[in-house]
Design a protein around this motif. Structure first.
Motif, mmCIF file in Angstrom:
data_model
loop_
_atom_site.group_PDB
_atom_site.id
_atom_site.type_symbol
_atom_site.label_atom_id
_atom_site.label_comp_id
_atom_site.label_asym_id
_atom_site.label_seq_id
_atom_site.Cartn_x
_atom_site.Cartn_y
_atom_site.Cartn_z
ATOM 1 N N TYR A 119 0.640 6.723 3.434
ATOM 2 C CA TYR A 119 1.587 7.345 2.509
ATOM 3 C C TYR A 119 1.322 8.855 2.426
ATOM 4 O O TYR A 119 2.247 9.665 2.486
ATOM 5 C CB TYR A 119 1.463 6.739 1.109
ATOM 6 C CG TYR A 119 2.249 5.468 0.893
ATOM 7 C CD1 TYR A 119 3.648 5.473 0.876
ATOM 8 C CD2 TYR A 119 1.604 4.251 0.671
ATOM 9 C CE1 TYR A 119 4.374 4.313 0.657
ATOM 10 C CE2 TYR A 119 2.315 3.084 0.457
ATOM 11 C CZ TYR A 119 3.706 3.116 0.441
ATOM 12 O OH TYR A 119 4.422 1.964 0.243
ATOM 13 N N TYR A 126 8.003 7.223 1.562
ATOM 14 C CA TYR A 126 7.668 7.249 0.134
ATOM 15 C C TYR A 126 8.578 6.331 -0.661
ATOM 16 O O TYR A 126 9.795 6.393 -0.563
ATOM 17 C CB TYR A 126 7.793 8.676 -0.391
ATOM 18 C CG TYR A 126 7.468 8.833 -1.860
ATOM 19 C CD1 TYR A 126 6.193 8.575 -2.346
ATOM 20 C CD2 TYR A 126 8.442 9.247 -2.767
ATOM 21 C CE1 TYR A 126 5.883 8.734 -3.688
ATOM 22 C CE2 TYR A 126 8.147 9.419 -4.112
ATOM 23 C CZ TYR A 126 6.868 9.163 -4.576
ATOM 24 O OH TYR A 126 6.558 9.312 -5.903
ATOM 25 N N ILE A 156 0.184 11.622 -2.455
ATOM 26 C CA ILE A 156 1.342 10.797 -2.096
ATOM 27 C C ILE A 156 2.566 11.214 -2.901
ATOM 28 O O ILE A 156 3.652 11.439 -2.357
ATOM 29 C CB ILE A 156 1.037 9.302 -2.337
ATOM 30 C CG1 ILE A 156 -0.128 8.851 -1.455
ATOM 31 C CG2 ILE A 156 2.277 8.455 -2.072
ATOM 32 C CD1 ILE A 156 -0.604 7.435 -1.750
#
Length: 349
Positions: A119, A126, A156
């Motif tokens: 990620y 995402y 992330i």
């Protein structure tokens, strides 16, 4: 070390001795555990996993908790989908008491690490809710906020929500805590929606990372190669979807697939990505003649391809038709001239 020497000095616990006992039919828990210990020391991994399956079946669940069974128990857990992972989490306190927090937490963290990193590097698209669910799992598993996956986690959301200035600031401030994870993330900052201004900021950030290094190390070389890649965007364009989608596209367009089979830890793979695939002359040929795909052989599509067409060295370059048949297989890193020569040979076939 003392324990290993002691085993080596005892005829019954050398590899030939332990194997002789096992082959004689003496396969109780003690004998089998001793055999497994010797196999581990001898790096006989394949045999260890084979015998370990037998040994685990001998144990009652409460016996998993014993210190002497940690290596055998932990080796049965290679993903969060493994049968014994839930048992580990449910009885974590007992495992920590018997084996120490470092061993137990290191195992648990390793099972989340690449999910989080994929990620953070933009390899996994995402999805805010999925990422939050993943973080909830990590919290439930009792990992410390200072562990590596928890330190990577904020990146992330910053990357996914395109807060690039904040992301670069976070990477700078937490450089020493992120360790090797930072290099993986730094060399993944080829953002699909990157404006010229953002690219400039990323290049400035990467240059500051180079200046912070004490010497012209491997890290510096990788960062310089990645900057070159950002500054020369006319190389090979790789598909963003799944392998199945790329195969369908190749079949529809009557082209061959070019597949770069790599792993994230492979040095020659990184050199090809950062120094060869980025060259304009290479991109001009490969973008016109092939549907290009990069496959991490330790991730889903790569693992599935490996079952059909085993790859044992990295990088391996595959030329494949839309039906999944291998037309040509090249093992090892190539320079630009070789890659162009290979393309010419494949096209003429």
């Amino acid at each position: 070390m003392k324990a290993a020497v002691s085993l080596a000095l005892n005829p019954k616990t050398t590899l030939p001795g332990a194997e002789k006992i096992y082959q004689s039919g003496k396969r109780g828990k003690k004998e089998t555990r001793n055999y497994l210990t010797v196999l581990e020391l001898a790096n006989e991994n394949k045999k260890f996993m084979e015998i370990n399956k037998e040994y685990i079946l001998m144990l009652k669940p409460k016996e998993f908790l014993r210190k002497e069974n940690w290596v055998t128990f932990s080796s049965t857990i290679n993903s969060r989908e493994s049968e014994n992972f839930d048992y580990l989490i449910a009885h974590k306190e007992e495992f920590v008491k018997a084996n120490g927090a470092k061993k137990v937490n290191s195992l648990i963290e390793s099972l989340y690490y690449w999910n989080i990193m994929n990620y953070a590097m933009g390899k996994t698209p995402y999805d805010k809710m999925k990422v939050i669910e993943l973080n909830n799992e990590i919290q439930k598993a009792g990992l410390s906020d200072t562990c590596n996956v928890c330190r990577v986690y904020p990146i992330i959301h910053l990357r996914g929500e395109r807060k690039y200035d904040e992301m670069l600031d976070y990477l700078t401030k937490n450089a020493s805590q992120l360790g090797v994870s930072k290099l993986y993330i730094d060399t993944s900052l080829e953002l699909p929606d990157m404006s010229g201004e953002t690219k400039g900021k990323i290049i400035n950030y990467l240059n500051s990372c180079i200046e912070a290094q004490q010497e012209d190390s491997g890290v510096v070389k990788q960062l310089k190669a990645f900057i070159y890649k950002l500054e020369h965007p006319n190389g090979i364009i790789f598909e963003k979807g799944s392998l199945a989608e790329a195969m369908a596209k190749a079949k529809k367009e009557g082209k061959l697939l070019f597949i770069d089979c790599y792993t994230i830890w492979c040095g020659p793979c990184k050199r090809m990505s950062n120094q060869v695939f980025v060259q304009e002359a290479v991109g001009a040929v490969y973008n016109k003649q092939f549907i290009n795909v990069k496959l991490d052989m330790e991730q889903k599509d790569g693992i599935e391809l490996n079952k059909k067409h085993p790859v044992t060295s990295y990088p391996t370059l595959l030329f494949m038709d839309g039906d999944g048949n291998i037309v040509k297989k090249i093992i090892g890193g190539q320079n630009a001239d070789n890659l162009l020569k290979i393309a010419s040979e494949v096209i003429k076939q």
